[in-house]
Design a protein around this motif. Structure first.
Motif, PDB file in Angstrom:
ATOM      1  N   SER A 163       0.813  -1.214   0.000  1.00  0.00           N
ATOM      2  CA  SER A 163       0.000   0.000   0.000  1.00  0.00           C
ATOM      3  C   SER A 163       0.844   1.261   0.000  1.00  0.00           C
ATOM      4  N   ALA A 164       0.400   2.233  -0.779  1.00  0.00           N
ATOM      5  CA  ALA A 164       0.948   3.579  -0.630  1.00  0.00           C
ATOM      6  C   ALA A 164       0.376   4.161   0.655  1.00  0.00           C
ATOM      7  N   LEU A 173       3.411  11.496   0.732  1.00  0.00           N
ATOM      8  CA  LEU A 173       3.029  10.136   0.393  1.00  0.00           C
ATOM      9  C   LEU A 173       4.261   9.320   0.070  1.00  0.00           C
ATOM     10  N   THR A 185       5.159   5.514  -1.729  1.00  0.00           N
ATOM     11  CA  THR A 185       4.603   4.358  -2.423  1.00  0.00           C
ATOM     12  C   THR A 185       5.095   3.051  -1.787  1.00  0.00           C
ATOM     13  N   TRP A 186       4.560   1.944  -2.288  1.00  0.00           N
ATOM     14  CA  TRP A 186       4.950   0.645  -1.728  1.00  0.00           C
ATOM     15  C   TRP A 186       6.453   0.409  -1.879  1.00  0.00           C
ATOM     16  N   THR A 190       8.675   8.897  -3.003  1.00  0.00           N
ATOM     17  CA  THR A 190       8.063   9.877  -2.113  1.00  0.00           C
ATOM     18  C   THR A 190       7.570  11.115  -2.859  1.00  0.00           C
ATOM     19  N   ARG A 221      -3.643   4.203   1.104  1.00  0.00           N
ATOM     20  CA  ARG A 221      -4.301   4.467  -0.172  1.00  0.00           C
ATOM     21  C   ARG A 221      -4.875   3.178  -0.756  1.00  0.00           C
ATOM     22  N   TRP A 255      -3.758   7.524  -8.265  1.00  0.00           N
ATOM     23  CA  TRP A 255      -2.323   7.770  -8.390  1.00  0.00           C
ATOM     24  C   TRP A 255      -1.984   9.251  -8.429  1.00  0.00           C
TER      25      TRP A 255
END
Length: 124
Positions: free
Chosen positions: A32-33, A50, A52-53, A57, A98, A102
């Protein structure tokens, strides 16, 4: 659904630093983000950062060059290192997982799990 709990908030003087942490439970964390949002009194909840997996960033303009988001998938945690804090950073900070989308900055509707928040107060 993922359960999230933030910690690390508090009172700090302007120019100081705080490190927020978010502990996640659930098997989907590593896929998950994760994001940080904040909500100041009387204002909307705003996107902050944020990750991401795979640890890419993204930051809101207000957070660039001062905040750093990171994650530890082995410990199911995501962190927000905040430096050079300003009084306008005062807010309740939330972490979120999230579930769709995207776009950056990420809208709240893209997130399916939220923590209860942690208060950050920056004094002048």
């Amino acid at each position: 659904q993922m359960q999230l709990v933030e910690s690390g908030g508090g009172l700090v003087q302007a120019g100081g630093s705080l490190r927020l942490s978010c502990a996640a439970s659930g098997r989907t964390f590593s896929n998950s983000a994760m994001a940080w949002f904040r909500q100041a009194p009387g204002k909307n909840r705003d996107f902050v950062a944020l990750i991401t997996w795979n640890s890419r960033t993204y930051y809101a303009d207000s957070a660039k060059d001062r905040f750093t988001v990171s994650r530890d998938n082995a410990k199911n945690t995501v962190s927000l290192q905040m430096n050079s804090l300003k009084p306008e950073d005062t807010a309740v900070y939330f972490c979120a997982a999230r579930i769709r989308g995207w776009v950056i900055p990420a809208p709240e509707a893209d997130f399916g799990s939220w923590g209860p928040g942690t208060q950050v107060t920056v004094s002048s």
